[in-house]
Design a protein around this motif. Structure first.
Motif, PDB file in Angstrom:
ATOM      1  N   GLU A  17       0.862  -0.957  -0.123  1.00  0.00           N
ATOM      2  CA  GLU A  17       0.028  -0.022   0.132  1.00  0.00           C
ATOM      3  C   GLU A  17       0.856   1.291  -0.008  1.00  0.00           C
ATOM      4  O   GLU A  17       1.903   1.082   0.139  1.00  0.00           O
ATOM      5  CB  GLU A  17      -0.937   0.011   1.315  1.00  0.00           C
ATOM      6  CG  GLU A  17      -1.789  -1.151   1.277  1.00  0.00           C
ATOM      7  CD  GLU A  17      -2.734  -1.403   0.073  1.00  0.00           C
ATOM      8  OE1 GLU A  17      -3.151  -0.295  -0.351  1.00  0.00           O
ATOM      9  OE2 GLU A  17      -3.332  -2.449  -0.208  1.00  0.00           O
ATOM     10  N   PRO A  18       0.104   2.309  -0.034  1.00  0.00           N
ATOM     11  CA  PRO A  18       1.245   3.759  -0.341  1.00  0.00           C
ATOM     12  C   PRO A  18       1.822   3.940   0.955  1.00  0.00           C
ATOM     13  O   PRO A  18       1.560   3.915   2.084  1.00  0.00           O
ATOM     14  CB  PRO A  18       0.138   4.842  -0.488  1.00  0.00           C
ATOM     15  CG  PRO A  18      -1.247   4.054  -0.942  1.00  0.00           C
ATOM     16  CD  PRO A  18      -1.104   2.727  -0.313  1.00  0.00           C
ATOM     17  N   PHE A  19       3.034   4.618   0.659  1.00  0.00           N
ATOM     18  CA  PHE A  19       3.870   5.083   1.741  1.00  0.00           C
ATOM     19  C   PHE A  19       4.151   6.436   1.515  1.00  0.00           C
ATOM     20  O   PHE A  19       4.849   6.993   0.533  1.00  0.00           O
ATOM     21  CB  PHE A  19       5.290   4.516   1.581  1.00  0.00           C
ATOM     22  CG  PHE A  19       6.433   4.978   2.589  1.00  0.00           C
ATOM     23  CD1 PHE A  19       6.416   4.504   4.052  1.00  0.00           C
ATOM     24  CD2 PHE A  19       7.155   6.138   2.222  1.00  0.00           C
ATOM     25  CE1 PHE A  19       7.376   5.055   4.997  1.00  0.00           C
ATOM     26  CE2 PHE A  19       8.181   6.681   3.306  1.00  0.00           C
ATOM     27  CZ  PHE A  19       8.165   6.085   4.682  1.00  0.00           C
TER      28      PHE A  19
ATOM     29  N   HIS B  88      -4.213   6.085   3.120  1.00  0.00           N
ATOM     30  CA  HIS B  88      -5.318   5.109   3.338  1.00  0.00           C
ATOM     31  C   HIS B  88      -4.863   3.601   3.235  1.00  0.00           C
ATOM     32  O   HIS B  88      -4.291   3.382   2.191  1.00  0.00           O
ATOM     33  CB  HIS B  88      -6.532   5.325   2.855  1.00  0.00           C
ATOM     34  CG  HIS B  88      -7.726   4.470   3.281  1.00  0.00           C
ATOM     35  ND1 HIS B  88      -8.072   4.453   4.582  1.00  0.00           N
ATOM     36  CD2 HIS B  88      -8.550   3.746   2.411  1.00  0.00           C
ATOM     37  CE1 HIS B  88      -8.930   3.336   4.328  1.00  0.00           C
ATOM     38  NE2 HIS B  88      -9.415   3.124   3.342  1.00  0.00           N
ATOM     39  N   ASN B  89      -4.799   2.904   4.118  1.00  0.00           N
ATOM     40  CA  ASN B  89      -4.548   1.319   4.003  1.00  0.00           C
ATOM     41  C   ASN B  89      -2.759   1.343   4.124  1.00  0.00           C
ATOM     42  O   ASN B  89      -2.134   0.130   4.119  1.00  0.00           O
ATOM     43  CB  ASN B  89      -5.044   0.754   3.079  1.00  0.00           C
ATOM     44  CG  ASN B  89      -6.497   0.547   3.227  1.00  0.00           C
ATOM     45  OD1 ASN B  89      -6.903   0.419   4.213  1.00  0.00           O
ATOM     46  ND2 ASN B  89      -7.228   0.392   1.977  1.00  0.00           N
ATOM     47  N   GLY B  90      -2.182   2.523   4.188  1.00  0.00           N
ATOM     48  CA  GLY B  90      -0.573   2.482   3.872  1.00  0.00           C
ATOM     49  C   GLY B  90       0.039   3.008   5.247  1.00  0.00           C
ATOM     50  O   GLY B  90      -0.451   2.802   6.277  1.00  0.00           O
ATOM     51  N   THR B  91       1.069   3.482   5.144  1.00  0.00           N
ATOM     52  CA  THR B  91       1.936   4.498   6.021  1.00  0.00           C
ATOM     53  C   THR B  91       2.119   5.863   5.682  1.00  0.00           C
ATOM     54  O   THR B  91       2.463   6.436   4.722  1.00  0.00           O
ATOM     55  CB  THR B  91       3.277   3.785   6.094  1.00  0.00           C
ATOM     56  OG1 THR B  91       3.238   2.498   6.306  1.00  0.00           O
ATOM     57  CG2 THR B  91       4.151   4.535   7.021  1.00  0.00           C
TER      58      THR B  91
ATOM     59  N   HIS C 297     -13.563   8.240   6.583  1.00  0.00           N
ATOM     60  CA  HIS C 297     -12.580   7.193   7.568  1.00  0.00           C
ATOM     61  C   HIS C 297     -11.479   6.797   6.913  1.00  0.00           C
ATOM     62  O   HIS C 297     -11.427   6.947   5.506  1.00  0.00           O
ATOM     63  CB  HIS C 297     -13.415   5.911   7.641  1.00  0.00           C
ATOM     64  CG  HIS C 297     -14.746   6.095   8.283  1.00  0.00           C
ATOM     65  ND1 HIS C 297     -14.705   5.918   9.873  1.00  0.00           N
ATOM     66  CD2 HIS C 297     -16.051   6.366   8.192  1.00  0.00           C
ATOM     67  CE1 HIS C 297     -15.911   6.307  10.487  1.00  0.00           C
ATOM     68  NE2 HIS C 297     -16.833   6.416   9.432  1.00  0.00           N
ATOM     69  N   VAL C 298     -10.360   6.751   7.578  1.00  0.00           N
ATOM     70  CA  VAL C 298      -8.993   6.474   7.073  1.00  0.00           C
ATOM     71  C   VAL C 298      -8.391   5.456   8.234  1.00  0.00           C
ATOM     72  O   VAL C 298      -8.566   5.393   9.457  1.00  0.00           O
ATOM     73  CB  VAL C 298      -8.359   7.778   7.001  1.00  0.00           C
ATOM     74  CG1 VAL C 298      -7.996   8.369   8.447  1.00  0.00           C
ATOM     75  CG2 VAL C 298      -7.187   7.730   6.579  1.00  0.00           C
ATOM     76  N   ASP C 299      -7.758   4.770   7.427  1.00  0.00           N
ATOM     77  CA  ASP C 299      -6.756   3.764   8.047  1.00  0.00           C
ATOM     78  C   ASP C 299      -5.276   3.678   7.634  1.00  0.00           C
ATOM     79  O   ASP C 299      -5.077   3.127   6.442  1.00  0.00           O
ATOM     80  CB  ASP C 299      -7.567   2.290   7.964  1.00  0.00           C
ATOM     81  CG  ASP C 299      -6.513   1.155   8.643  1.00  0.00           C
ATOM     82  OD1 ASP C 299      -5.858   1.596   9.642  1.00  0.00           O
ATOM     83  OD2 ASP C 299      -6.511   0.155   8.019  1.00  0.00           O
ATOM     84  N   PHE C 300      -4.312   4.083   8.779  1.00  0.00           N
ATOM     85  CA  PHE C 300      -3.270   4.314   8.186  1.00  0.00           C
ATOM     86  C   PHE C 300      -2.372   4.180   9.331  1.00  0.00           C
ATOM     87  O   PHE C 300      -2.671   4.231  10.555  1.00  0.00           O
ATOM     88  CB  PHE C 300      -2.773   5.693   7.548  1.00  0.00           C
ATOM     89  CG  PHE C 300      -3.003   6.657   8.431  1.00  0.00           C
ATOM     90  CD1 PHE C 300      -2.086   7.336   9.595  1.00  0.00           C
ATOM     91  CD2 PHE C 300      -4.109   7.514   8.257  1.00  0.00           C
ATOM     92  CE1 PHE C 300      -2.121   8.369  10.282  1.00  0.00           C
ATOM     93  CE2 PHE C 300      -4.072   8.896   9.446  1.00  0.00           C
ATOM     94  CZ  PHE C 300      -3.367   9.089  10.191  1.00  0.00           C
ATOM     95  N   ARG C 301      -0.841   3.789   9.289  1.00  0.00           N
ATOM     96  CA  ARG C 301       0.084   3.429  10.220  1.00  0.00           C
ATOM     97  C   ARG C 301       0.782   4.773  10.278  1.00  0.00           C
ATOM     98  O   ARG C 301       1.533   5.090   9.391  1.00  0.00           O
ATOM     99  CB  ARG C 301       0.895   2.335   9.900  1.00  0.00           C
ATOM    100  CG  ARG C 301       1.649   1.941  11.053  1.00  0.00           C
ATOM    101  CD  ARG C 301       3.196   1.698  11.281  1.00  0.00           C
ATOM    102  NE  ARG C 301       3.871   1.011  12.246  1.00  0.00           N
ATOM    103  CZ  ARG C 301       4.273  -0.064  12.270  1.00  0.00           C
ATOM    104  NH1 ARG C 301       4.251  -0.900  11.244  1.00  0.00           N
ATOM    105  NH2 ARG C 301       4.891  -0.371  13.474  1.00  0.00           N
TER     106      ARG C 301
END
Length: 472
Positions: free
Chosen positions: A196-198, A239-242, A278-282
């Motif tokens: 996923e995106p960095f 989103h879904n990445g870092t 909504h967003v999910d990232f590290r």
């Protein structure tokens, strides 16, 4: 030619020969010899005159005796002797037969190989060391992304690999240029989000007035100059990445509040928007500042600090991991040579100066300097004068530069010679250089660690070669 003249001529040949010659009879009694030769065995002329080689062998002076072996085997023999004085002697013995096939004389030639053997051992040690360096460099190259050698860096890499699978927030601490961004990439590449995106954001480069629109994006027509389709913000892109926020200490206080809310609620709203996304990232962050001090000064929010300070990793500066500097230098020289299709190399003195430098700009400074040297220096060898004054110190004189260039030329030439020729070339260089530095052959002998007669012989040899080459 009468017998006395022939004998006188034979004595002169023996005494002036570079090879040390000994003549013995059929019983092993020494008849004639080069007296200087026997100093390597640790005895004076009176110690061997009138004695047989068998007696000298019994006393442990000749170990073994080449003449005794020739008399025993009745054929030419070649051996290496190790003397009581620690010398290594290469000896060759030849029998002389009469008309009836009986041995009447044995002629032996001996040459002190100690210096050459030491040079050979040093050469072999250097080769083994270079092979070890090459192996270690290759191991570094096989590591993806991160090149390290120290235990401190190994521990950091181990920690990164352990926490990569989780979504725990990691904070990289350390001076500018130590490679915090590189470690953040490694963390992402080892995680389940690697495909996923960095998204990397340098918080110090975005003006405060544009920070919110860059981070959260905006809807169409939300403000003058906004694009008609709106814009996706950096948080949404992650989103879904870092999401990697470099220089987090430069984040404006107003944005710190909003970032904290996103971290807590996992949702945000674009500028001019009416619905939450909504967003999910590290989240991974980095800074070269002391965030605790900034909290005390009111420049950084305490609640955000605790959110970020889950897994803090301190990256040591390059000056504290000196054992990595040689490998990084070699790596970046190789990379830049490939990149710019060159074949440049560092002179040993340049290499030493780079290793001794403190590198305040850390790995980034090292990489940038190697690129600049590869691009801007003339010739294939990079000398200390090519370095910035902050690294090389005082400018090197033209005489010293000429000497360095001469040494580099000899090193290049050695790569195309066999071992014996290479040793002879190094010996010639050291003898002629010593002759320029010293006033007498006795001073040369002390400087080079050899006997004065050896200096005289070698000077005749190499100065004669030079004279012959000039008159060709």
């Amino acid at each position: 030619m009468n017998a006395s003249l022939a004998e006188k001529l034979l004595h002169s040949i023996i005494d002036t020969s570079n090879n040390n010659i000994t003549i013995a009879d059929a019983k092993g009694m020494i008849l004639q010899t080069n007296e200087e030769h026997w100093s390597v065995y640790g005895i004076k002329a009176s110690g061997y005159k009138g004695k047989s080689v068998f007696q000298l062998e019994k006393e442990g002076i000749l170990t073994p005796s080449i003449t005794a072996l020739v008399l025993k085997e009745k054929r030419p023999v070649q051996i290496m002797q190790h003397t009581q004085t620690g010398k290594v002697i290469m000896t060759q013995g030849y029998p002389i037969f009469d008309e009836e096939g009986k041995i009447i004389r044995v002629i032996s030639y001996a040459q002190d190989q100690t210096e050459i053997r030491n040079l050979q051992e040093q050469y072999e040690q250097l080769e083994r060391k270079l092979q070890g360096y090459q192996t270690e460099v290759e191991e570094l190259r096989r590591k993806e992304g991160i090149h390290y050698r120290s235990k401190a860096m190994q521990q950091i890499v181990n920690t990164i690999h352990r926490v990569a699978e989780s979504d725990a927030t990691v904070l990289f601490l350390g001076e500018s240029g130590v490679g915090k961004s590189m470690f953040a990439h490694e963390l992402h590449n080892q995680s389940q989000r690697s495909k996923e995106p960095f998204i990397e954001v340098n918080c110090s480069t975005i003006p405060e007035s544009l920070f919110e629109s860059e981070m959260f994006g905006y809807e169409a027509g939300s403000f003058t100059g906004a694009t008609k389709n709106g814009k996706q913000g950096l948080i949404e892109q992650a989103h879904n990445g870092t999401l990697f926020l470099d220089e987090i200490g430069e984040l404006p206080l107003s944005m710190q509040v909003k970032l904290l809310k996103v971290l807590q609620e996992k949702k945000f709203m674009r500028i001019g928007g009416k619905k939450e996304r909504h967003v999910d990232f590290r989240l991974v962050t980095a800074t070269n500042q002391n965030l605790e001090e900034m909290v005390e000064q009111g420049k950084f929010r305490l609640d955000l600090y605790y959110r970020l300070h889950v897994i803090p990793l301190q990256i040591p500066p390059l000056r504290e991991r000196k054992d990595e500097i040689p490998f990084l230098i070699n790596r970046y020289v190789d990379l830049m040579n490939v990149k710019y299709k060159t074949s440049k190399k560092l002179h040993p003195a340049t290499y030493e100066a780079l290793i001794g430098y403190r590198w305040p700009g850390n790995v980034r400074e090292l990489e940038n300097l190697m690129e600049r040297l590869i691009l801007t220096t003339e010739g294939n060898t990079i000398y200390p004068n090519d370095l910035p004054p902050s690294i090389s110190g005082e400018p090197i004189s033209n005489t010293t530069v000429d000497e360095l260039q001469k040494e580099a030329s000899i090193i290049d030439e050695l790569n195309h010679l066999d071992l014996n020729s290479a040793i002879e070339k190094v010996e010639e260089y050291m003898i002629l250089k010593a002759s320029q530095q010293c006033k007498t052959t006795y001073e040369m002998a002390e400087l080079l660690g050899i006997s004065q007669p050896s200096v005289v012989r070698k000077l005749k040899k190499y100065k004669g070669v030079r004279h012959h080459q000039r008159t060709k």
